[in-house]
Design a protein around this motif. Structure first.
Motif, PDB file in Angstrom:
ATOM      1  N   ILE A  96       0.847  -1.191   0.000  1.00 14.15           N
ATOM      2  CA  ILE A  96       0.000   0.000   0.000  1.00 14.15           C
ATOM      3  C   ILE A  96       0.880   1.238   0.000  1.00 14.15           C
ATOM      4  O   ILE A  96       1.774   1.366   0.839  1.00 14.15           O
ATOM      5  CB  ILE A  96      -0.923   0.030   1.242  1.00 14.15           C
ATOM      6  N   THR A  97       0.656   2.146  -0.951  1.00 11.59           N
ATOM      7  CA  THR A  97       1.424   3.389  -1.029  1.00 11.59           C
ATOM      8  C   THR A  97       0.475   4.573  -1.050  1.00 11.59           C
ATOM      9  O   THR A  97      -0.485   4.605  -1.836  1.00 11.59           O
ATOM     10  CB  THR A  97       2.306   3.421  -2.288  1.00 11.59           C
ATOM     11  N   LEU A  98       0.730   5.551  -0.181  1.00 13.18           N
ATOM     12  CA  LEU A  98      -0.074   6.761  -0.090  1.00 13.18           C
ATOM     13  C   LEU A  98       0.834   7.967  -0.289  1.00 13.18           C
ATOM     14  O   LEU A  98       1.996   7.946   0.127  1.00 13.18           O
ATOM     15  CB  LEU A  98      -0.770   6.871   1.269  1.00 13.18           C
ATOM     16  N   LYS A  99       0.293   9.012  -0.898  1.00  9.70           N
ATOM     17  CA  LYS A  99       1.071  10.233  -1.146  1.00  9.70           C
ATOM     18  C   LYS A  99       0.603  11.318  -0.185  1.00  9.70           C
ATOM     19  O   LYS A  99      -0.602  11.559  -0.044  1.00  9.70           O
ATOM     20  CB  LYS A  99       0.904  10.698  -2.584  1.00  9.70           C
ATOM     21  N   ILE A 100       1.574  11.939   0.481  1.00  9.62           N
ATOM     22  CA  ILE A 100       1.248  12.987   1.438  1.00  9.62           C
ATOM     23  C   ILE A 100       0.493  14.115   0.742  1.00  9.62           C
ATOM     24  O   ILE A 100       0.902  14.602  -0.311  1.00  9.62           O
ATOM     25  CB  ILE A 100       2.528  13.552   2.097  1.00  9.62           C
ATOM     26  N   GLY A 101      -0.649  14.508   1.329  1.00 10.75           N
ATOM     27  CA  GLY A 101      -1.437  15.612   0.788  1.00 10.75           C
ATOM     28  C   GLY A 101      -2.296  15.266  -0.404  1.00 10.75           C
ATOM     29  O   GLY A 101      -2.930  16.147  -0.993  1.00 10.75           O
ATOM     30  N   SER A 102      -2.349  13.981  -0.778  1.00  8.05           N
ATOM     31  CA  SER A 102      -3.121  13.564  -1.950  1.00  8.05           C
ATOM     32  C   SER A 102      -4.100  12.449  -1.578  1.00  8.05           C
ATOM     33  O   SER A 102      -3.803  11.616  -0.717  1.00  8.05           O
ATOM     34  CB  SER A 102      -2.182  13.074  -3.052  1.00  8.05           C
ATOM     35  N   THR A 103      -5.220  12.432  -2.245  1.00 13.14           N
ATOM     36  CA  THR A 103      -6.187  11.350  -2.021  1.00 13.14           C
ATOM     37  C   THR A 103      -5.941  10.180  -2.968  1.00 13.14           C
ATOM     38  O   THR A 103      -6.686   9.200  -2.948  1.00 13.14           O
ATOM     39  CB  THR A 103      -7.630  11.858  -2.205  1.00 13.14           C
ATOM     40  N   ALA A 104      -4.889  10.266  -3.778  1.00  6.88           N
ATOM     41  CA  ALA A 104      -4.536   9.165  -4.676  1.00  6.88           C
ATOM     42  C   ALA A 104      -3.656   8.167  -3.925  1.00  6.88           C
ATOM     43  O   ALA A 104      -2.762   8.550  -3.174  1.00  6.88           O
ATOM     44  CB  ALA A 104      -3.816   9.694  -5.904  1.00  6.88           C
ATOM     45  N   ALA A 105      -3.925   6.884  -4.129  1.00  3.15           N
ATOM     46  CA  ALA A 105      -3.148   5.831  -3.484  1.00  3.15           C
ATOM     47  C   ALA A 105      -3.115   4.626  -4.396  1.00  3.15           C
ATOM     48  O   ALA A 105      -3.884   4.533  -5.367  1.00  3.15           O
ATOM     49  CB  ALA A 105      -3.753   5.466  -2.133  1.00  3.15           C
ATOM     50  N   THR A 106      -2.208   3.683  -4.100  1.00  4.97           N
ATOM     51  CA  THR A 106      -2.185   2.418  -4.833  1.00  4.97           C
ATOM     52  C   THR A 106      -2.188   1.267  -3.835  1.00  4.97           C
ATOM     53  O   THR A 106      -1.533   1.338  -2.791  1.00  4.97           O
ATOM     54  CB  THR A 106      -0.949   2.291  -5.740  1.00  4.97           C
ATOM     55  N   VAL A 107      -2.923   0.237  -4.163  1.00  8.32           N
ATOM     56  CA  VAL A 107      -2.963  -0.986  -3.368  1.00  8.32           C
ATOM     57  C   VAL A 107      -2.641  -2.138  -4.302  1.00  8.32           C
ATOM     58  O   VAL A 107      -3.398  -2.414  -5.241  1.00  8.32           O
ATOM     59  CB  VAL A 107      -4.342  -1.192  -2.710  1.00  8.32           C
ATOM     60  N   ASN A 108      -1.496  -2.758  -4.095  1.00  6.14           N
ATOM     61  CA  ASN A 108      -1.049  -3.849  -4.961  1.00  6.14           C
ATOM     62  C   ASN A 108      -1.046  -3.448  -6.438  1.00  6.14           C
ATOM     63  O   ASN A 108      -1.474  -4.194  -7.315  1.00  6.14           O
ATOM     64  CB  ASN A 108      -1.906  -5.091  -4.741  1.00  6.14           C
ATOM     65  N   SER A 134      -6.824   0.071   7.060  1.00  3.99           N
ATOM     66  CA  SER A 134      -7.286  -1.221   7.562  1.00  3.99           C
ATOM     67  C   SER A 134      -7.815  -2.108   6.445  1.00  3.99           C
ATOM     68  O   SER A 134      -7.444  -3.282   6.329  1.00  3.99           O
ATOM     69  CB  SER A 134      -8.379  -1.005   8.612  1.00  3.99           C
ATOM     70  N   GLU A 135      -8.673  -1.562   5.626  1.00  2.05           N
ATOM     71  CA  GLU A 135      -9.279  -2.366   4.564  1.00  2.05           C
ATOM     72  C   GLU A 135      -8.261  -2.717   3.484  1.00  2.05           C
ATOM     73  O   GLU A 135      -8.346  -3.775   2.857  1.00  2.05           O
ATOM     74  CB  GLU A 135     -10.473  -1.614   3.981  1.00  2.05           C
ATOM     75  N   ALA A 136      -7.267  -1.847   3.289  1.00  5.09           N
ATOM     76  CA  ALA A 136      -6.259  -2.110   2.261  1.00  5.09           C
ATOM     77  C   ALA A 136      -5.407  -3.323   2.595  1.00  5.09           C
ATOM     78  O   ALA A 136      -4.922  -4.012   1.691  1.00  5.09           O
ATOM     79  CB  ALA A 136      -5.370  -0.882   2.071  1.00  5.09           C
ATOM     80  N   ILE A 137      -5.220  -3.615   3.863  1.00  8.93           N
ATOM     81  CA  ILE A 137      -4.415  -4.774   4.246  1.00  8.93           C
ATOM     82  C   ILE A 137      -5.262  -6.018   4.429  1.00  8.93           C
ATOM     83  O   ILE A 137      -4.781  -7.050   4.898  1.00  8.93           O
ATOM     84  CB  ILE A 137      -3.605  -4.499   5.527  1.00  8.93           C
ATOM     85  N   GLY A 138      -6.554  -5.929   4.049  1.00  6.07           N
ATOM     86  CA  GLY A 138      -7.414  -7.095   4.132  1.00  6.07           C
ATOM     87  C   GLY A 138      -8.069  -7.275   5.480  1.00  6.07           C
ATOM     88  O   GLY A 138      -8.529  -8.381   5.818  1.00  6.07           O
ATOM     89  N   ILE A 152     -10.340  -2.921  14.299  1.00  5.94           N
ATOM     90  CA  ILE A 152      -9.778  -3.485  13.081  1.00  5.94           C
ATOM     91  C   ILE A 152      -9.389  -4.924  13.384  1.00  5.94           C
ATOM     92  O   ILE A 152      -8.616  -5.172  14.299  1.00  5.94           O
ATOM     93  CB  ILE A 152      -8.532  -2.710  12.624  1.00  5.94           C
ATOM     94  N   THR A 153      -9.947  -5.847  12.634  1.00  7.75           N
ATOM     95  CA  THR A 153      -9.627  -7.252  12.830  1.00  7.75           C
ATOM     96  C   THR A 153      -8.813  -7.739  11.650  1.00  7.75           C
ATOM     97  O   THR A 153      -9.266  -7.693  10.511  1.00  7.75           O
ATOM     98  CB  THR A 153     -10.910  -8.095  12.955  1.00  7.75           C
ATOM     99  N   PHE A 154      -7.612  -8.183  11.962  1.00  2.74           N
ATOM    100  CA  PHE A 154      -6.694  -8.602  10.908  1.00  2.74           C
ATOM    101  C   PHE A 154      -6.334 -10.067  11.093  1.00  2.74           C
ATOM    102  O   PHE A 154      -5.876 -10.472  12.159  1.00  2.74           O
ATOM    103  CB  PHE A 154      -5.429  -7.739  10.943  1.00  2.74           C
ATOM    104  N   LYS A 155      -6.546 -10.860  10.082  1.00  2.00           N
ATOM    105  CA  LYS A 155      -6.234 -12.282  10.140  1.00  2.00           C
ATOM    106  C   LYS A 155      -4.841 -12.511   9.573  1.00  2.00           C
ATOM    107  O   LYS A 155      -4.617 -12.382   8.385  1.00  2.00           O
ATOM    108  CB  LYS A 155      -7.265 -13.089   9.339  1.00  2.00           C
ATOM    109  N   LYS A 156      -3.941 -12.837  10.461  1.00  2.00           N
ATOM    110  CA  LYS A 156      -2.547 -13.003  10.071  1.00  2.00           C
ATOM    111  C   LYS A 156      -2.275 -14.454   9.710  1.00  2.00           C
ATOM    112  O   LYS A 156      -2.799 -15.371  10.325  1.00  2.00           O
ATOM    113  CB  LYS A 156      -1.628 -12.576  11.223  1.00  2.00           C
ATOM    114  N   GLU A 157      -1.436 -14.629   8.699  1.00  2.57           N
ATOM    115  CA  GLU A 157      -1.095 -15.975   8.261  1.00  2.57           C
ATOM    116  C   GLU A 157      -0.433 -16.780   9.370  1.00  2.57           C
ATOM    117  O   GLU A 157       0.327 -16.241  10.174  1.00  2.57           O
ATOM    118  CB  GLU A 157      -0.090 -15.920   7.095  1.00  2.57           C
ATOM    119  N   ALA A 158      -0.719 -18.068   9.397  1.00  7.26           N
ATOM    120  CA  ALA A 158       0.051 -18.968  10.258  1.00  7.26           C
ATOM    121  C   ALA A 158       1.415 -19.178   9.625  1.00  7.26           C
ATOM    122  O   ALA A 158       1.557 -19.228   8.403  1.00  7.26           O
ATOM    123  CB  ALA A 158      -0.671 -20.306  10.398  1.00  7.26           C
ATOM    124  N   VAL A 159       2.427 -19.280  10.458  1.00 12.53           N
ATOM    125  CA  VAL A 159       3.780 -19.517   9.962  1.00 12.53           C
ATOM    126  C   VAL A 159       3.870 -20.925   9.375  1.00 12.53           C
ATOM    127  O   VAL A 159       3.450 -21.898   9.999  1.00 12.53           O
ATOM    128  CB  VAL A 159       4.810 -19.346  11.095  1.00 12.53           C
TER     129      VAL A 159
END
Length: 658
Positions: A96-108, A134-138, A152-159
């Motif tokens: 996930i990449t966000l630009k300071i001062g901008s509403t433009a972002a990229t997710v994957n 939160s939603e960007a990371i699933g 925020i509920t995040f389901k992390k992978e099992a190792v």
């Protein structure tokens, strides 16, 4: 169904600023790992109290949370790019990449629009919209109107256990004796196969127990006693005891041992002044009297005087604990057959071809997730890229010549971290000539367009340096004025110094190392009438010439071995430092020694910052260039390949996702 471990992020939003609210209750199968209050610096991480340097805020009706704090709590890669003004997370395949001062972002790699733009506040900290992140990371986001909480509920992978990671080195080792050198290649190897008295975090320099489970310091600050674990075994099956620790450190002072000539003793232990250490190094004693074994699992070190960085120094890979029996038994062959107690051991080493590390299934912290790591020796950069593209490598540090294309092609798998590094121009003020005039040294600095070199040659992988200490290091001074490119000023300084018509300088460089930067310096100084005669030499000759001060200027760098200002001053500026360039002054030595004796960092920092001003702004013995960023591209299945500010990577936490 693949097992998942559920992690929850809970942020408590209080209407009354500054009033702490208790952690929010969540379902029994969830862990509330973060709780924060609007306007408050109090927080919880896994119910452990924390202090924020930036509280969450509400801007235009949107809840904005501190970007770095949330990312690090999730164990994400967190990056800030000052050139492009972007912030990013990489977490379990999500980029996930966000630009300071901008509403433009990229997710994957896919463009998105934010409901609120990230903002850098007056505190210098970046806040971002909590729902988008939160939603960007699933993750799933919940809102409780009664308690005004957002969860925020995040389901992390099992190792995943098993598999071989395929990494590479750009050159081969001379062996695996940790005391035989200070190169990054050797330190990386030693991090895998040895344990230290103490260690550092995978992503930072946080000191943590390792072989020593605890330690205590005498009231006078001179004696440190370490209490060792009793369940550690070397990979040959023998138990590690305090006698092995004593053997390891006494060997460093052996005038016939590898540490004596490799820099390990001079750089790291000599300044510590362990009682009796110098006597052994001088051949006047057979043991170090200040190192005492109290019992099988207790050992003490007594110093001549307090030395603040001592504990941090012990975490350097050079001080991996050796097996006394193995070193004695193997003798001169030990370098090729190391015996350690780390998470991996060397199963195979074919010189010039590869190293195979196998998992130590009896490692005292638990077996590694990986079964092993296959490290190819690949010197040619084009071959490195080809092997990554064909899947023979899981890791690629993109070469500068192909950087832009590779980062664009593999955008969702790019990871970055700020190094604790310092790149600079060294001036030889010992030689008679123009460089003895401070105005000439200043002119050289102003004539170098650092921004252009950083952007075009180094592909933006760094920040302009203002002084000796990089960001993140205690004593870093953000208020220093810094330097700007000013060709007119450079020419005027040359004229004022009486060198309007210029002169010639000698500059030595290692063949094949940072050649483009050297050529850029040569071209820049031509603009003020200075002819730079570049001489390419092999590595051995390069270090010999530098050590003897046989060059006028040099492009050099220093990377942190430990996160203390002493590591950026004593090795570079104290009398007896690695280059004889005429800098040494009793005044510098006195400041460095005084600061190292103080136990409180708050008392030490002003001394280091004053010294920095003297060296760079008053005496101009060096010209600071930049602090670098390391970029790595990973196979999408690779997890927890953490980039460390020292450049040393630990394979222990790495696993391969299905």
């Amino acid at each position: 169904m693949e097992a998942k471990r559920v992690i929850s992020l809970v942020l408590t939003i209080a209407l009354v600023l500054g009033i702490w609210a208790a952690p929010v209750n969540v379902a029994a199968d969830q862990d509330a790992i973060i709780s924060m209050t609007i306007g408050s610096t109090k927080a919880y991480v896994n119910l452990v109290p924390k202090t924020l340097d930036q509280p969450p805020v509400i801007i235009n009706g949107r809840t904005m949370v501190p970007f770095r704090f949330i990312g690090e709590a999730l164990d994400a890669f967190v990056d800030y790019d000052p050139t492009n003004k972007t912030v990013s997370y990489v977490l379990e395949g999500n980029n996930i990449t966000l630009k300071i001062g901008s509403t433009a972002a990229t997710v994957n790699g896919v463009s998105k629009t934010l409901e609120a733009a990230p903002v850098i506040l007056k505190t210098g900290r970046t806040v971002v919209p909590v729902r988008f992140i939160s939603e960007a990371i699933g993750a799933t986001v919940g809102w409780n109107a009664t308690t005004r909480t957002v969860s925020i509920t995040f389901k992390k992978e099992a190792v995943v256990i098993g598999g071989i990671l395929h990494d590479y080195n750009g050159g081969d080792l001379d062996g695996f004796d940790p005391q035989s050198g200070t190169s990054l290649l050797l330190f990386n190897a030693c991090r895998q196969i040895y344990s230290n008295l103490v260690t550092v975090g995978y992503k930072d320099f946080t000191i943590m127990p390792d072989v020593a489970k605890s330690w205590d310091t005498s009231t006078d600050g001179k004696t440190i006693t370490f209490h060792l674990r009793n369940d550690i075994y070397f990979n040959d099956g023998t138990r590690l005891t305090a006698n092995d620790v004593k053997f390891t450190f006494e060997r460093c002072f052996d005038p016939n041992g590898p540490a004596y000539t490799s820099g390990v003793l001079d750089y790291y232990l000599t300044p510590v002044k362990i009682v009796g250490g110098q006597a052994k190094a001088d051949g006047k004693a057979s043991t170090v009297s200040g190192i005492k074994v109290l019992d099988d699992y207790t050992i003490s070190f007594t110093l001549e005087q307090p030395f603040a960085p001592f504990i941090q120094i012990l975490a350097i890979p050079a001080f991996g604990i050796l097996s006394e029996k193995a070193v004695t038994r193997l003798g001169d062959n030990y370098f090729a057959h190391p015996v350690g107690s780390g998470p991996f051991y060397v199963k195979e080493w074919q010189r010039g071809s590869h190293i195979l590390y196998a998992a130590n299934l009896k490692y005292f912290k638990g077996r590694p997730a990986l079964d092993g790591v296959h490290v190819d020796i690949v010197e040619d950069e084009n071959t490195q890229v080809l092997k990554f593209k064909t899947g023979e490598l899981d890791v690629l540090y993109p070469p500068l010549a192909q950087y832009d294309d590779l980062v664009k092609t593999y955008a969702t798998n790019v990871y970055k971290t700020a190094d604790m590094s310092y790149y600079r121009i060294d001036f030889n003020i010992k030689r008679k000539g123009p460089l003895q005039d401070i105005r000439v040294r200043q002119a050289i600095g102003y004539a170098i367009n650092r921004e252009q070199i950083l952007a075009k040659i180094l592909k933006g992988q760094g920040y302009l340096a203002k002084g000796i200490f990089p960001p993140g290091l205690p004593a870093y001074n953000a208020t220093l004025p810094g330097f700007s490119y000013d060709l007119a000023k450079a020419k005027q300084l040359m004229k004022d110094a009486g060198y309007a018509n210029g002169f010639s300088l000698e500059m030595v460089m290692r063949s094949g190392r940072m050649e483009d930067e050297h050529l850029a310096f040569q071209e820049a100084l031509k603009q003020i009438g200075i002819t730079v005669n570049l001489t390419k030499v092999d590595s051995a000759t390069y270090w010999q010439l530098l050590g003897a001060g046989q060059t006028d200027i040099a492009y050099r760098n220093w990377w942190a071995d430990f996160a203390d200002p002493d590591n950026f001053t004593a090795p570079l500026f104290r009398t007896g430092a690695d280059s004889d360039m005429g800098w040494a002054k009793p005044e510098y030595d006195a400041i460095i020694d005084k600061a190292a004796k103080l136990t409180r960092m708050s008392d030490r920092i002003p001394l280091y910052q004053d010294l920095e001003k003297k060296l760079i702004y008053q005496d101009v013995v060096q010209f600071p260039l930049w602090n670098t960023i390391t970029t790595v591209i990973l196979n999408p299945k690779v997890r927890n390949y953490y980039l460390h500010p020292s450049g040393v990577v630990a394979y222990y936490p790495v696993y391969l996702a299905h």
